[in-house]
Design a protein around this motif. Structure first.
Motif, PDB file in Angstrom:
ATOM      1  N   MET A   1       0.845  -1.181   0.000  1.00  0.00           N
ATOM      2  CA  MET A   1       0.000   0.000   0.000  1.00  0.00           C
ATOM      3  C   MET A   1       0.889   1.243   0.000  1.00  0.00           C
ATOM      4  SD  MET A   1      -2.855   0.972   2.768  1.00  0.00           S
ATOM      5  CE  MET A   1      -3.243   2.645   3.062  1.00  0.00           C
ATOM      6  N   GLU A   2       0.544   2.196  -0.821  1.00  0.00           N
ATOM      7  CA  GLU A   2       1.319   3.421  -0.946  1.00  0.00           C
ATOM      8  C   GLU A   2       0.565   4.574  -0.303  1.00  0.00           C
ATOM      9  OE1 GLU A   2       3.395   4.479  -4.721  1.00  0.00           O
ATOM     10  OE2 GLU A   2       1.872   6.055  -4.744  1.00  0.00           O
ATOM     11  N   LYS A   3       1.278   5.390   0.469  1.00  0.00           N
ATOM     12  CA  LYS A   3       0.709   6.599   1.051  1.00  0.00           C
ATOM     13  C   LYS A   3       1.613   7.757   0.647  1.00  0.00           C
ATOM     14  CE  LYS A   3      -1.199   8.592   5.217  1.00  0.00           C
ATOM     15  NZ  LYS A   3      -1.500   8.436   6.620  1.00  0.00           N
ATOM     16  N   VAL A   4       1.059   8.751  -0.042  1.00  0.00           N
ATOM     17  CA  VAL A   4       1.829   9.885  -0.540  1.00  0.00           C
ATOM     18  C   VAL A   4       1.790  11.012   0.487  1.00  0.00           C
ATOM     19  CG1 VAL A   4       2.022  11.585  -2.392  1.00  0.00           C
ATOM     20  CG2 VAL A   4       1.327   9.239  -2.922  1.00  0.00           C
ATOM     21  N   TYR A   5       2.954  11.570   0.805  1.00  0.00           N
ATOM     22  CA  TYR A   5       3.067  12.656   1.775  1.00  0.00           C
ATOM     23  C   TYR A   5       3.435  13.981   1.133  1.00  0.00           C
ATOM     24  CZ  TYR A   5       2.768   9.317   5.574  1.00  0.00           C
ATOM     25  OH  TYR A   5       2.335   8.368   6.449  1.00  0.00           O
ATOM     26  N   ASN A   6       4.452  13.984   0.277  1.00  0.00           N
ATOM     27  CA  ASN A   6       4.927  15.208  -0.367  1.00  0.00           C
ATOM     28  C   ASN A   6       5.097  16.354   0.627  1.00  0.00           C
ATOM     29  OD1 ASN A   6       5.179  14.174  -2.974  1.00  0.00           O
ATOM     30  ND2 ASN A   6       3.010  14.501  -3.385  1.00  0.00           N
ATOM     31  N   LYS A   7       5.939  16.145   1.629  1.00  0.00           N
ATOM     32  CA  LYS A   7       6.185  17.197   2.608  1.00  0.00           C
ATOM     33  C   LYS A   7       7.562  17.036   3.241  1.00  0.00           C
ATOM     34  CE  LYS A   7       4.145  15.145   6.778  1.00  0.00           C
ATOM     35  NZ  LYS A   7       3.187  15.409   7.852  1.00  0.00           N
ATOM     36  N   LEU A   8       8.050  18.127   3.787  1.00  0.00           N
ATOM     37  CA  LEU A   8       9.295  18.146   4.534  1.00  0.00           C
ATOM     38  C   LEU A   8       9.104  17.372   5.827  1.00  0.00           C
ATOM     39  CD1 LEU A   8      12.168  19.485   4.760  1.00  0.00           C
ATOM     40  CD2 LEU A   8      11.028  21.290   6.060  1.00  0.00           C
ATOM     41  N   VAL A   9      10.067  16.510   6.139  1.00  0.00           N
ATOM     42  CA  VAL A   9       9.986  15.723   7.369  1.00  0.00           C
ATOM     43  C   VAL A   9      11.289  15.849   8.158  1.00  0.00           C
ATOM     44  CG1 VAL A   9       8.305  14.066   6.466  1.00  0.00           C
ATOM     45  CG2 VAL A   9      10.754  13.600   6.230  1.00  0.00           C
ATOM     46  N   ARG A  10      11.209  15.502   9.413  1.00  0.00           N
ATOM     47  CA  ARG A  10      12.396  15.521  10.272  1.00  0.00           C
ATOM     48  C   ARG A  10      13.426  14.512   9.770  1.00  0.00           C
ATOM     49  NH1 ARG A  10      12.210  17.724  15.459  1.00  0.00           N
ATOM     50  NH2 ARG A  10      10.351  18.967  15.828  1.00  0.00           N
ATOM     51  N   ASN A  20      10.050   0.517  10.759  1.00  0.00           N
ATOM     52  CA  ASN A  20       8.666   0.045  10.851  1.00  0.00           C
ATOM     53  C   ASN A  20       8.260  -0.799   9.648  1.00  0.00           C
ATOM     54  OD1 ASN A  20       8.176   1.272  13.344  1.00  0.00           O
ATOM     55  ND2 ASN A  20       7.547   3.184  12.397  1.00  0.00           N
ATOM     56  N   GLY A  21       9.249  -1.157   8.812  1.00  0.00           N
ATOM     57  CA  GLY A  21       8.977  -2.032   7.685  1.00  0.00           C
ATOM     58  C   GLY A  21       8.575  -1.335   6.396  1.00  0.00           C
ATOM     59  N   GLY A  22       8.629  -0.015   6.363  1.00  0.00           N
ATOM     60  CA  GLY A  22       8.267   0.712   5.154  1.00  0.00           C
ATOM     61  C   GLY A  22       9.486   1.036   4.309  1.00  0.00           C
ATOM     62  N   GLU A  23       9.235   1.544   3.127  1.00  0.00           N
ATOM     63  CA  GLU A  23      10.307   1.977   2.232  1.00  0.00           C
ATOM     64  C   GLU A  23      10.047   3.434   1.839  1.00  0.00           C
ATOM     65  OE1 GLU A  23      12.397   0.972  -2.055  1.00  0.00           O
ATOM     66  OE2 GLU A  23      10.841  -0.369  -1.295  1.00  0.00           O
ATOM     67  N   PRO A  24      10.786   4.376   2.444  1.00  0.00           N
ATOM     68  CA  PRO A  24      10.564   5.785   2.124  1.00  0.00           C
ATOM     69  C   PRO A  24      11.210   6.169   0.793  1.00  0.00           C
ATOM     70  CG  PRO A  24      12.344   5.592   3.694  1.00  0.00           C
ATOM     71  CD  PRO A  24      11.806   4.191   3.468  1.00  0.00           C
ATOM     72  N   PHE A  25      10.558   7.016   0.052  1.00  0.00           N
ATOM     73  CA  PHE A  25      11.106   7.592  -1.171  1.00  0.00           C
ATOM     74  C   PHE A  25      11.291   9.076  -0.901  1.00  0.00           C
ATOM     75  CE2 PHE A  25       9.223   3.689  -2.433  1.00  0.00           C
ATOM     76  CZ  PHE A  25       9.979   3.238  -3.504  1.00  0.00           C
ATOM     77  N   THR A  26      12.537   9.523  -0.898  1.00  0.00           N
ATOM     78  CA  THR A  26      12.848  10.896  -0.522  1.00  0.00           C
ATOM     79  C   THR A  26      13.724  11.554  -1.577  1.00  0.00           C
ATOM     80  OG1 THR A  26      14.860  10.276   0.678  1.00  0.00           O
ATOM     81  CG2 THR A  26      12.794  10.305   1.939  1.00  0.00           C
ATOM     82  N   TYR A 102      12.623  15.371   2.146  1.00  0.00           N
ATOM     83  CA  TYR A 102      11.249  15.563   1.680  1.00  0.00           C
ATOM     84  C   TYR A 102      10.672  14.194   1.385  1.00  0.00           C
ATOM     85  CZ  TYR A 102       7.499  17.476  -1.302  1.00  0.00           C
ATOM     86  OH  TYR A 102       6.307  17.829  -1.854  1.00  0.00           O
ATOM     87  N   LEU A 103       9.700  13.764   2.187  1.00  0.00           N
ATOM     88  CA  LEU A 103       9.090  12.445   2.020  1.00  0.00           C
ATOM     89  C   LEU A 103       8.039  12.498   0.932  1.00  0.00           C
ATOM     90  CD1 LEU A 103       8.878   9.512   3.069  1.00  0.00           C
ATOM     91  CD2 LEU A 103       7.137  10.334   4.667  1.00  0.00           C
ATOM     92  N   GLU A 104       8.307  11.819  -0.179  1.00  0.00           N
ATOM     93  CA  GLU A 104       7.361  11.811  -1.286  1.00  0.00           C
ATOM     94  C   GLU A 104       6.312  10.730  -1.131  1.00  0.00           C
ATOM     95  OE1 GLU A 104      10.151  13.757  -4.706  1.00  0.00           O
ATOM     96  OE2 GLU A 104       9.927  11.588  -4.710  1.00  0.00           O
ATOM     97  N   LYS A 105       6.710   9.548  -0.693  1.00  0.00           N
ATOM     98  CA  LYS A 105       5.754   8.470  -0.494  1.00  0.00           C
ATOM     99  C   LYS A 105       6.428   7.358   0.279  1.00  0.00           C
ATOM    100  CE  LYS A 105       6.716   6.209  -4.921  1.00  0.00           C
ATOM    101  NZ  LYS A 105       6.152   5.744  -6.168  1.00  0.00           N
ATOM    102  N   VAL A 106       5.605   6.425   0.749  1.00  0.00           N
ATOM    103  CA  VAL A 106       6.079   5.237   1.457  1.00  0.00           C
ATOM    104  C   VAL A 106       5.353   4.040   0.857  1.00  0.00           C
ATOM    105  CG1 VAL A 106       6.153   4.024   3.676  1.00  0.00           C
ATOM    106  CG2 VAL A 106       6.491   6.502   3.610  1.00  0.00           C
TER     107      VAL A 106
END
Length: 108
Positions: A1-10, A20-26, A102-106
């Motif tokens: 499952m993909e969740k799009v964030y498109n925002k600046l993250v820490r 947590n088992g995800g794959e971030p795209f930054t 910048y987290l684009e999606k996970v």
């Protein structure tokens, strides 16, 4: 499952996602994008401060704002003399914004 964030993250958010088992795209923002995203983030946190109903929640949101103000000040060649303790603890736990991540999606 993909969740799009498109925002600046820490800075530590991508490693937390991996843990947590995800794959971030930054991607790393340039200074113009970084400043714009910090300004958006500052407004977002301001709205969260206004919406906080508990004192502890309000302090958490204010700490987020201090972190963003610190980053914006750095872009202007300025520093903060005083940093509240909650902001220090949050930076230790989740990182700051200095790496401009910048987290684009996970993908999970």
């Amino acid at each position: 499952m993909e969740k799009v964030y498109n925002k600046l993250v820490r800075d530590r958010i991508p490693e937390i996602i991996v843990g947590n088992g995800g794959e971030p795209f930054t991607r790393i923002l340039d200074d113009v994008e970084y400043k714009s995203e910090l300004e958006k983030k500052l407004n977002e946190e301001y709205q969260e401060v206004l919406g906080a109903t508990e004192s502890s929640d309000r302090i958490e949101e204010l700490a987020d704002m201090v972190e963003i103000i610190d980053a914006l000040a750095a872009l202007e060649g300025k520093t903060l003399d005083d940093v509240i303790e909650v902001q220090k603890q949050k930076r230790l736990k989740r990182g700051g914004f200095q790496k401009k991540i910048y987290l684009e999606k996970v993908e999970e």
